[in-house]
Design a protein around this motif. Structure first.
Motif, PDB file in Angstrom:
ATOM      1  N   VAL A 148       0.431  -3.507 -10.357  1.00 54.36           N
ATOM      2  CA  VAL A 148       1.417  -2.505  -9.954  1.00 54.36           C
ATOM      3  C   VAL A 148       0.952  -1.167 -10.507  1.00 54.36           C
ATOM      4  O   VAL A 148       0.856  -0.988 -11.718  1.00 54.36           O
ATOM      5  N   ARG A 149       0.616  -0.250  -9.620  1.00 54.96           N
ATOM      6  CA  ARG A 149       0.168   1.075 -10.023  1.00 54.96           C
ATOM      7  C   ARG A 149       1.345   2.042 -10.065  1.00 54.96           C
ATOM      8  O   ARG A 149       2.317   1.885  -9.327  1.00 54.96           O
ATOM      9  N   THR A 150       1.192   3.049 -10.913  1.00 53.16           N
ATOM     10  CA  THR A 150       2.208   4.103 -11.016  1.00 53.16           C
ATOM     11  C   THR A 150       1.754   5.329 -10.243  1.00 53.16           C
ATOM     12  O   THR A 150       0.631   5.812 -10.447  1.00 53.16           O
ATOM     13  N   ALA A 151       2.599   5.797  -9.347  1.00 56.73           N
ATOM     14  CA  ALA A 151       2.391   7.101  -8.716  1.00 56.73           C
ATOM     15  C   ALA A 151       3.211   8.079  -9.556  1.00 56.73           C
ATOM     16  O   ALA A 151       4.442   8.139  -9.433  1.00 56.73           O
ATOM     17  N   ARG A 152       2.549   8.798 -10.411  1.00 55.76           N
ATOM     18  CA  ARG A 152       3.220   9.574 -11.447  1.00 55.76           C
ATOM     19  C   ARG A 152       4.307  10.496 -10.878  1.00 55.76           C
ATOM     20  O   ARG A 152       4.067  11.272  -9.952  1.00 55.76           O
ATOM     21  N   GLY A 153       5.509  10.327 -11.444  1.00 53.36           N
ATOM     22  CA  GLY A 153       6.630  11.158 -11.037  1.00 53.36           C
ATOM     23  C   GLY A 153       7.267  10.751  -9.723  1.00 53.36           C
ATOM     24  O   GLY A 153       8.239  11.374  -9.289  1.00 53.36           O
ATOM     25  N   ILE A 154       6.719   9.706  -9.079  1.00 53.67           N
ATOM     26  CA  ILE A 154       7.251   9.304  -7.772  1.00 53.67           C
ATOM     27  C   ILE A 154       7.774   7.873  -7.793  1.00 53.67           C
ATOM     28  O   ILE A 154       8.943   7.617  -7.536  1.00 53.67           O
ATOM     29  N   GLY A 165       0.787  -1.226   0.000  1.00 59.11           N
ATOM     30  CA  GLY A 165       0.000   0.000   0.000  1.00 59.11           C
ATOM     31  C   GLY A 165       0.817   1.273   0.000  1.00 59.11           C
ATOM     32  O   GLY A 165       0.256   2.366  -0.060  1.00 59.11           O
ATOM     33  N   LYS A 166       2.138   1.153   0.058  1.00 59.09           N
ATOM     34  CA  LYS A 166       2.997   2.338   0.091  1.00 59.09           C
ATOM     35  C   LYS A 166       3.703   2.508  -1.248  1.00 59.09           C
ATOM     36  O   LYS A 166       4.054   1.538  -1.912  1.00 59.09           O
ATOM     37  N   VAL A 167       3.918   3.750  -1.616  1.00 56.96           N
ATOM     38  CA  VAL A 167       4.643   4.035  -2.852  1.00 56.96           C
ATOM     39  C   VAL A 167       6.133   3.820  -2.617  1.00 56.96           C
ATOM     40  O   VAL A 167       6.701   4.326  -1.651  1.00 56.96           O
TER      41      VAL A 167
END
Length: 223
Positions: free
Chosen positions: A208-214, A166-168
């Motif tokens: 797997v989700r992308t946290a844009r720019g992170i 759950g964490k980026v």
């Protein structure tokens, strides 16, 4: 996971690094205290394995410098210094474990797994996310009890993500964890691994989700 091995005995360093790499860890090897001190200041490691009798700078001074910089990476001291006062000093300076040479390789590997479990906050040897399960001892994945075979780099990336559910996980963290000073990893390569993982995890109800720019994080897909 990325490990630094600090050992001035070249044959021992070679043997231990081979064992660690065969277990799937990214390993940086240095042979003197000054190099170790510099590398721990520049790179984040999941574990540092530290000899004490080192050229140029004693291992205890390396440890003291690390903790003085608030570097909280787990440290296993690996040394021939077995006197109680040496062990007490090493542990008081912030070492997480103390293993005396000569040692059994099975115990060495078990202690590494224990330190990495502790760092990840795991009370057992497994971590799960939905139907996806990770066995830290075997460094293997399964989905609903069925083995999930993954190439080494994809497995390493998924391990980073499942140990932080759950964490980026930042791109820089991924890059540092999956590479060594002798083996670079490009941003494009990370994107490729993420894309392949998404396809492999489709039946697990996990993506797997992308946290844009992170960076990236694990998420469950709608059922």
């Amino acid at each position: 996971m990325r490990i630094m091995l600090v050992e001035d005995n070249l044959s021992l360093a070679d043997g231990l690094s081979t064992v660690l790499r065969q277990s799937g860890y990214a390993v940086d090897v240095v042979h003197d205290g000054v190099s170790a001190e510099a590398l721990t200041a520049a790179v984040s490691f999941d574990l540092v394995i530290l000899d004490l009798n080192l050229p140029q700078m004693d291992g205890l001074d390396v440890l003291r410098s690390m903790r003085g910089r608030r570097n909280a990476a787990p440290v296993m001291i690996l040394t021939a210094r077995g006197a109680p006062e040496d062990r007490v000093k090493g542990l008081d300076l912030g070492a997480d474990d103390y293993l005396i040479k000569p040692f059994d390789i099975g115990e060495f590997e078990a202690r590494i797994r224990s330190l990495l479990r502790r760092q990840a906050g795991l009370r057992s040897a497994t971590a799960s996310f939905g139907a996806l399960e990770f066995d830290l001892n075997g460094r293997s994945f399964s989905v609903a009890g069925q083995p999930l075979d993954l190439p080494a780099r994809e497995r390493d990336l998924l391990e980073l993500l499942i140990l932080r559910p759950g964490k980026v996980v930042a791109r820089d963290t991924i890059t540092e964890s999956l590479t060594t000073i002798d083996d670079d990893l490009s941003p494009n390569a990370i994107e490729q691994y993420v894309s392949r993982l998404r396809k492999r995890l489709a039946l697990a109800g996990v993506t797997v989700r992308t946290a844009r720019g992170i960076g990236y994080f694990l998420d469950q897909t709608p059922g």
